[in-house]
Enzyme design. Structure first.
Site, PDB file in Angstrom:
ATOM      1  N   GLY A 227       0.816  -1.203   0.000  1.00  0.00           N
ATOM      2  CA  GLY A 227       0.000   0.000   0.000  1.00  0.00           C
ATOM      3  C   GLY A 227       0.851   1.255   0.000  1.00  0.00           C
ATOM      4  O   GLY A 227       2.003   1.242  -0.445  1.00  0.00           O
ATOM      5  N   GLU A 228       0.280   2.356   0.472  1.00  0.00           N
ATOM      6  CA  GLU A 228       0.944   3.654   0.590  1.00  0.00           C
ATOM      7  C   GLU A 228       1.225   4.329  -0.753  1.00  0.00           C
ATOM      8  O   GLU A 228       1.624   5.483  -0.791  1.00  0.00           O
ATOM      9  CB  GLU A 228       2.279   3.546   1.347  1.00  0.00           C
ATOM     10  CG  GLU A 228       2.183   3.054   2.764  1.00  0.00           C
ATOM     11  CD  GLU A 228       3.531   3.049   3.475  1.00  0.00           C
ATOM     12  OE1 GLU A 228       4.510   3.621   2.927  1.00  0.00           O
ATOM     13  OE2 GLU A 228       3.621   2.471   4.563  1.00  0.00           O
TER      14      GLU A 228
END
Length: 344
Positions: A307-308
Protein backbone atom coordinates in the site's frame (compact mmCIF):
# COMPACT_ATOMS: atom_id res chain seq x y z
CA UNK A 1 -21.38 15.88 -14.89
CA UNK A 2 -17.61 16.31 -15.23
CA UNK A 3 -15.98 18.26 -18.06
CA UNK A 4 -12.94 16.19 -19.01
CA UNK A 5 -9.98 16.81 -21.28
CA UNK A 6 -9.75 15.11 -24.65
CA UNK A 7 -7.07 12.53 -25.31
CA UNK A 8 -4.90 13.74 -28.21
CA UNK A 9 -4.97 11.18 -31.02
CA UNK A 10 -2.28 13.13 -32.84
CA UNK A 11 0.09 13.00 -29.88
CA UNK A 12 -0.52 9.27 -29.51
CA UNK A 13 0.15 8.67 -33.22
CA UNK A 14 3.35 10.72 -33.05
CA UNK A 15 4.50 8.78 -29.98
CA UNK A 16 3.94 5.49 -31.82
CA UNK A 17 5.91 6.81 -34.80
CA UNK A 18 8.73 7.83 -32.49
CA UNK A 19 8.81 4.41 -30.80
CA UNK A 20 8.87 2.71 -34.21
CA UNK A 21 11.76 4.91 -35.38
CA UNK A 22 14.02 3.95 -32.47
CA UNK A 23 16.81 1.53 -33.32
CA UNK A 24 15.46 -1.55 -31.55
CA UNK A 25 12.99 -4.32 -32.35
CA UNK A 26 9.44 -3.05 -32.69
CA UNK A 27 7.33 -3.06 -29.49
CA UNK A 28 10.21 -4.64 -27.58
CA UNK A 29 9.56 -2.67 -24.40
CA UNK A 30 6.06 -4.09 -24.38
CA UNK A 31 3.51 -2.47 -22.10
CA UNK A 32 5.94 0.31 -21.18
CA UNK A 33 5.73 1.57 -24.74
CA UNK A 34 1.96 1.55 -24.44
CA UNK A 35 2.08 3.53 -21.20
CA UNK A 36 4.41 6.17 -22.63
CA UNK A 37 2.09 6.46 -25.64
CA UNK A 38 -0.90 6.84 -23.31
CA UNK A 39 0.91 9.59 -21.41
CA UNK A 40 1.57 11.39 -24.70
CA UNK A 41 -2.14 11.33 -25.46
CA UNK A 42 -3.00 12.62 -21.98
CA UNK A 43 -0.38 15.39 -22.05
CA UNK A 44 -1.24 16.32 -25.62
CA UNK A 45 2.31 16.05 -26.94
CA UNK A 46 4.69 13.28 -27.94
CA UNK A 47 7.40 15.20 -26.03
CA UNK A 48 6.23 13.79 -22.74
CA UNK A 49 7.41 15.07 -19.36
CA UNK A 50 7.13 13.09 -16.12
CA UNK A 51 9.99 14.83 -14.33
CA UNK A 52 7.80 16.52 -11.71
CA UNK A 53 5.86 13.77 -9.96
CA UNK A 54 4.20 13.15 -6.63
CA UNK A 55 2.46 10.51 -4.54
CA UNK A 56 -0.95 11.68 -3.35
CA UNK A 57 -1.73 9.70 -0.17
CA UNK A 58 -5.29 9.87 1.14
CA UNK A 59 -5.47 9.06 4.87
CA UNK A 60 -8.66 8.21 6.78
CA UNK A 61 -10.03 6.01 9.52
CA UNK A 62 -12.86 3.51 9.33
CA UNK A 63 -15.40 2.87 12.08
CA UNK A 64 -15.73 -0.78 11.12
CA UNK A 65 -12.37 -1.42 12.83
CA UNK A 66 -14.34 -1.76 16.07
CA UNK A 67 -15.72 -5.06 14.73
CA UNK A 68 -12.37 -6.83 14.99
CA UNK A 69 -11.61 -6.97 11.26
CA UNK A 70 -7.99 -5.79 11.54
CA UNK A 71 -4.79 -6.94 13.16
CA UNK A 72 -3.86 -3.47 14.45
CA UNK A 73 -5.80 -0.71 16.17
CA UNK A 74 -7.22 2.46 14.66
CA UNK A 75 -4.53 4.60 16.29
CA UNK A 76 -2.02 3.31 13.71
CA UNK A 77 -3.62 5.40 10.96
CA UNK A 78 -2.65 8.67 12.64
CA UNK A 79 0.81 7.40 13.56
CA UNK A 80 1.62 6.39 9.99
CA UNK A 81 0.11 9.61 8.63
CA UNK A 82 2.50 11.54 10.87
CA UNK A 83 5.32 9.37 9.55
CA UNK A 84 4.40 10.42 6.02
CA UNK A 85 4.87 14.01 7.14
CA UNK A 86 8.28 13.10 8.62
CA UNK A 87 9.26 11.19 5.48
CA UNK A 88 9.59 7.99 7.47
CA UNK A 89 7.54 5.36 5.62
CA UNK A 90 8.30 2.83 2.88
CA UNK A 91 6.85 4.97 0.11
CA UNK A 92 8.73 8.03 1.39
CA UNK A 93 12.06 6.20 1.15
CA UNK A 94 11.23 4.96 -2.35
CA UNK A 95 9.91 8.34 -3.49
CA UNK A 96 13.07 10.15 -2.38
CA UNK A 97 15.08 7.84 -4.60
CA UNK A 98 13.16 8.87 -7.73
CA UNK A 99 12.55 12.51 -6.86
CA UNK A 100 8.84 12.25 -6.09
CA UNK A 101 7.13 14.32 -3.41
CA UNK A 102 4.86 12.44 -0.98
CA UNK A 103 1.76 14.46 -0.09
CA UNK A 104 -0.28 13.04 2.83
CA UNK A 105 -3.85 14.35 2.90
CA UNK A 106 -6.00 13.93 6.01
CA UNK A 107 -9.51 13.34 4.68
CA UNK A 108 -10.79 11.52 7.75
CA UNK A 109 -8.18 10.49 10.31
CA UNK A 110 -9.74 9.92 13.75
CA UNK A 111 -7.61 12.62 15.35
CA UNK A 112 -5.84 15.75 14.15
CA UNK A 113 -2.53 15.16 12.39
CA UNK A 114 0.03 17.95 12.40
CA UNK A 115 1.70 18.62 9.06
CA UNK A 116 -0.64 16.68 6.76
CA UNK A 117 -2.76 18.57 4.26
CA UNK A 118 -6.00 19.10 6.19
CA UNK A 119 -9.05 18.19 4.14
CA UNK A 120 -10.80 16.31 6.95
CA UNK A 121 -14.44 15.48 6.22
CA UNK A 122 -14.98 14.06 9.71
CA UNK A 123 -13.03 12.17 12.36
CA UNK A 124 -13.33 8.79 10.69
CA UNK A 125 -16.38 7.08 9.25
CA UNK A 126 -19.17 5.42 11.19
CA UNK A 127 -19.21 1.66 11.72
CA UNK A 128 -20.72 0.41 8.46
CA UNK A 129 -22.04 -2.72 10.15
CA UNK A 130 -24.30 -0.63 12.41
CA UNK A 131 -25.03 2.44 10.25
CA UNK A 132 -23.99 4.00 6.97
CA UNK A 133 -20.28 4.83 6.88
CA UNK A 134 -21.01 8.44 5.92
CA UNK A 135 -23.74 10.57 4.42
CA UNK A 136 -24.21 10.83 0.68
CA UNK A 137 -23.13 14.46 0.86
CA UNK A 138 -19.95 13.54 2.74
CA UNK A 139 -19.13 10.99 0.02
CA UNK A 140 -19.67 13.63 -2.65
CA UNK A 141 -17.51 16.11 -0.73
CA UNK A 142 -14.70 13.56 -0.38
CA UNK A 143 -14.76 12.90 -4.12
CA UNK A 144 -14.62 16.63 -4.80
CA UNK A 145 -11.68 16.89 -2.39
CA UNK A 146 -9.72 14.45 -4.56
CA UNK A 147 -10.57 16.41 -7.70
CA UNK A 148 -9.46 19.64 -6.04
CA UNK A 149 -6.15 18.08 -4.94
CA UNK A 150 -5.33 17.18 -8.53
CA UNK A 151 -6.22 20.70 -9.67
CA UNK A 152 -3.85 22.18 -7.08
CA UNK A 153 -1.04 19.79 -8.03
CA UNK A 154 -1.55 20.45 -11.74
CA UNK A 155 -1.36 24.20 -11.12
CA UNK A 156 1.97 23.60 -9.37
CA UNK A 157 3.31 21.83 -12.46
CA UNK A 158 2.95 18.20 -11.41
CA UNK A 159 3.02 16.06 -14.56
CA UNK A 160 2.08 12.63 -13.19
CA UNK A 161 0.48 11.52 -9.92
CA UNK A 162 0.73 8.19 -8.14
CA UNK A 163 -2.08 7.36 -5.72
CA UNK A 164 -1.58 6.03 -2.21
CA UNK A 165 -3.62 5.54 0.94
CA UNK A 166 -3.43 4.91 4.65
CA UNK A 167 -6.32 3.78 6.80
CA UNK A 168 -6.57 0.82 9.14
CA UNK A 169 -9.57 -1.21 8.01
CA UNK A 170 -9.56 0.03 4.43
CA UNK A 171 -9.20 -3.41 2.87
CA UNK A 172 -12.50 -4.21 4.60
CA UNK A 173 -14.26 -1.17 3.15
CA UNK A 174 -12.62 -1.73 -0.24
CA UNK A 175 -13.75 -5.35 -0.30
CA UNK A 176 -17.28 -4.25 0.55
CA UNK A 177 -17.33 -1.67 -2.24
CA UNK A 178 -15.81 -4.19 -4.68
CA UNK A 179 -18.38 -6.83 -3.72
CA UNK A 180 -21.23 -4.47 -4.58
CA UNK A 181 -19.80 -2.87 -7.73
CA UNK A 182 -18.52 -6.16 -9.16
CA UNK A 183 -21.70 -7.97 -8.09
CA UNK A 184 -19.58 -10.70 -6.51
CA UNK A 185 -19.75 -12.58 -3.22
CA UNK A 186 -17.73 -10.92 -0.48
CA UNK A 187 -15.72 -14.10 0.06
CA UNK A 188 -14.42 -13.88 -3.51
CA UNK A 189 -13.12 -10.31 -3.21
CA UNK A 190 -11.83 -10.27 0.36
CA UNK A 191 -8.25 -11.03 1.37
CA UNK A 192 -6.23 -11.07 4.57
CA UNK A 193 -5.21 -7.41 4.34
CA UNK A 194 -2.31 -6.71 6.67
CA UNK A 195 -1.96 -10.28 7.89
CA UNK A 196 -5.25 -11.57 9.28
CA UNK A 197 -5.51 -15.14 10.58
CA UNK A 198 -8.01 -17.53 8.98
CA UNK A 199 -10.46 -16.81 11.78
CA UNK A 200 -9.90 -13.09 11.30
CA UNK A 201 -10.58 -13.42 7.58
CA UNK A 202 -13.83 -15.25 8.27
CA UNK A 203 -14.90 -12.47 10.63
CA UNK A 204 -14.00 -9.83 8.04
CA UNK A 205 -16.12 -11.54 5.37
CA UNK A 206 -18.99 -11.98 7.82
CA UNK A 207 -18.95 -8.27 8.69
CA UNK A 208 -18.83 -7.22 5.04
CA UNK A 209 -21.77 -9.43 4.11
CA UNK A 210 -23.80 -8.20 7.06
CA UNK A 211 -23.03 -4.54 6.32
CA UNK A 212 -24.11 -4.93 2.70
CA UNK A 213 -27.24 -6.78 3.73
CA UNK A 214 -28.14 -4.05 6.22
CA UNK A 215 -27.61 -0.99 4.01
CA UNK A 216 -28.44 -2.45 0.58
CA UNK A 217 -26.14 -0.19 -1.50
CA UNK A 218 -27.23 0.62 -5.04
CA UNK A 219 -24.62 -0.96 -7.34
CA UNK A 220 -25.59 1.52 -10.06
CA UNK A 221 -24.68 4.52 -7.88
CA UNK A 222 -21.03 4.51 -6.80
CA UNK A 223 -21.57 7.39 -4.39
CA UNK A 224 -24.34 5.47 -2.67
CA UNK A 225 -22.04 2.45 -2.34
CA UNK A 226 -19.18 4.55 -0.94
CA UNK A 227 -21.47 6.33 1.51
CA UNK A 228 -22.86 3.10 2.91
CA UNK A 229 -19.85 0.75 3.01
CA UNK A 230 -16.85 2.76 1.81
CA UNK A 231 -14.29 5.12 3.27
CA UNK A 232 -13.14 8.70 2.83
CA UNK A 233 -9.82 7.53 1.40
CA UNK A 234 -11.61 5.53 -1.32
CA UNK A 235 -13.86 8.47 -2.15
CA UNK A 236 -11.01 10.99 -2.29
CA UNK A 237 -8.90 8.68 -4.46
CA UNK A 238 -11.87 8.23 -6.79
CA UNK A 239 -11.93 12.00 -7.03
CA UNK A 240 -8.22 12.06 -7.83
CA UNK A 241 -8.79 9.75 -10.79
CA UNK A 242 -11.63 11.95 -12.01
CA UNK A 243 -9.40 14.98 -11.44
CA UNK A 244 -6.82 13.43 -13.74
CA UNK A 245 -9.42 13.44 -16.51
CA UNK A 246 -10.64 16.96 -15.73
CA UNK A 247 -7.17 18.51 -15.61
CA UNK A 248 -5.34 16.29 -18.08
CA UNK A 249 -2.92 14.57 -15.70
CA UNK A 250 -2.04 10.85 -15.80
CA UNK A 251 -2.92 9.23 -12.46
CA UNK A 252 -1.38 5.90 -11.44
CA UNK A 253 -3.44 3.12 -9.87
CA UNK A 254 -1.53 1.57 -6.97
CA UNK A 255 -2.89 -1.57 -5.31
CA UNK A 256 -6.21 -2.96 -4.13
CA UNK A 257 -7.68 0.09 -2.38
CA UNK A 258 -6.53 2.34 -5.19
CA UNK A 259 -8.01 0.02 -7.83
CA UNK A 260 -11.37 0.01 -6.02
CA UNK A 261 -11.26 3.81 -6.04
CA UNK A 262 -10.44 3.71 -9.76
CA UNK A 263 -13.48 1.51 -10.35
CA UNK A 264 -15.63 3.99 -8.42
CA UNK A 265 -14.22 6.83 -10.54
CA UNK A 266 -15.02 4.92 -13.72
CA UNK A 267 -18.60 4.36 -12.57
CA UNK A 268 -18.92 8.08 -11.82
CA UNK A 269 -17.09 9.29 -14.95
CA UNK A 270 -16.34 6.72 -17.65
CA UNK A 271 -13.84 8.99 -19.41
CA UNK A 272 -11.59 8.95 -16.34
CA UNK A 273 -10.40 5.46 -17.30
CA UNK A 274 -8.40 6.89 -20.20
CA UNK A 275 -6.31 8.93 -17.77
CA UNK A 276 -5.52 6.00 -15.45
CA UNK A 277 -2.29 4.00 -15.56
CA UNK A 278 -2.07 0.61 -13.85
CA UNK A 279 1.13 -0.06 -11.90
CA UNK A 280 1.01 -3.55 -10.44
CA UNK A 281 -1.15 -6.59 -9.79
CA UNK A 282 -1.77 -6.60 -6.06
CA UNK A 283 -1.57 -9.77 -3.97
CA UNK A 284 -5.23 -9.12 -3.10
CA UNK A 285 -7.00 -11.16 -5.78
CA UNK A 286 -9.84 -8.71 -6.36
CA UNK A 287 -7.38 -6.10 -7.66
CA UNK A 288 -6.67 -8.22 -10.73
CA UNK A 289 -10.40 -8.63 -11.35
CA UNK A 290 -10.88 -4.87 -11.17
CA UNK A 291 -7.99 -4.15 -13.54
CA UNK A 292 -9.60 -6.47 -16.07
CA UNK A 293 -12.93 -4.67 -15.66
CA UNK A 294 -11.10 -1.41 -16.30
CA UNK A 295 -9.29 -2.96 -19.27
CA UNK A 296 -5.93 -2.04 -17.73
CA UNK A 297 -2.73 -4.04 -17.97
CA UNK A 298 -0.29 -3.64 -15.09
CA UNK A 299 3.36 -4.25 -16.02
CA UNK A 300 4.46 -5.29 -12.51
CA UNK A 301 3.26 -8.59 -11.04
CA UNK A 302 5.20 -9.17 -7.83
CA UNK A 303 2.61 -10.17 -5.18
CA UNK A 304 2.96 -6.76 -3.52
CA UNK A 305 0.47 -5.64 -0.88
CA UNK A 306 2.25 -2.88 1.03
CA UNK A 307 0.00 0.00 0.00
CA UNK A 308 0.94 3.65 0.59
CA UNK A 309 1.50 4.13 -3.17
CA UNK A 310 4.60 1.90 -3.26
CA UNK A 311 3.51 0.12 -6.44
CA UNK A 312 2.97 3.44 -8.16
CA UNK A 313 6.48 4.58 -7.24
CA UNK A 314 7.95 1.34 -8.55
CA UNK A 315 6.18 1.97 -11.84
CA UNK A 316 7.56 5.51 -11.99
CA UNK A 317 11.08 4.13 -11.53
CA UNK A 318 10.54 1.69 -14.39
CA UNK A 319 8.93 4.38 -16.53
CA UNK A 320 12.01 6.57 -16.09
CA UNK A 321 14.12 3.92 -17.82
CA UNK A 322 11.56 3.49 -20.62
CA UNK A 323 11.42 7.25 -21.16
CA UNK A 324 15.23 7.31 -21.37
CA UNK A 325 15.03 4.93 -24.33
CA UNK A 326 12.18 6.96 -25.83
CA UNK A 327 14.06 10.26 -25.55
CA UNK A 328 17.72 9.31 -25.91
CA UNK A 329 18.04 6.26 -28.18
CA UNK A 330 19.34 6.62 -31.72
CA UNK A 331 16.90 6.17 -34.57
CA UNK A 332 17.35 3.85 -37.52
CA UNK A 333 18.04 6.92 -39.66
CA UNK A 334 20.75 8.07 -37.23
CA UNK A 335 22.70 4.83 -37.66
CA UNK A 336 21.88 4.34 -41.35
CA UNK A 337 20.10 1.04 -40.80
CA UNK A 338 16.85 0.04 -42.45
CA UNK A 339 14.02 0.16 -39.93
CA UNK A 340 12.02 -2.84 -38.84
CA UNK A 341 8.73 -3.39 -40.62
CA UNK A 342 5.47 -4.58 -39.12
CA UNK A 343 4.93 -8.21 -40.08
CA UNK A 344 1.49 -9.16 -41.38
Amino acid sequence: MYKVKEISKTARENAVKKWNSIAKPLHSLGVFEDIVTDIAGIQGTHNIDISKRCVLVMCADNGVVSEGVTQTGQEVTAIVTENFVKGDTSVCAMARHIGAEVIPVDVGVARDVKGAVNRKISYGTKNMLRENAMTYEQARLAVQTGIDCVRELSEKGCKIIATGEMGIGNTTTSSAVASVLLDMDAADVTGRGAGLSSAGLERKIEVIKAAISRSKPDKNDALDVISKVGGYDIAALAGAFIGGAVYGVPVIIDGFISSVAALCAYRLCEESRDFMIASHVSKESAAEIILKRLDKRAPIDASMCLGEGTGGVMLLAALDTAVCVYNEMSTFDDINVESYKELK
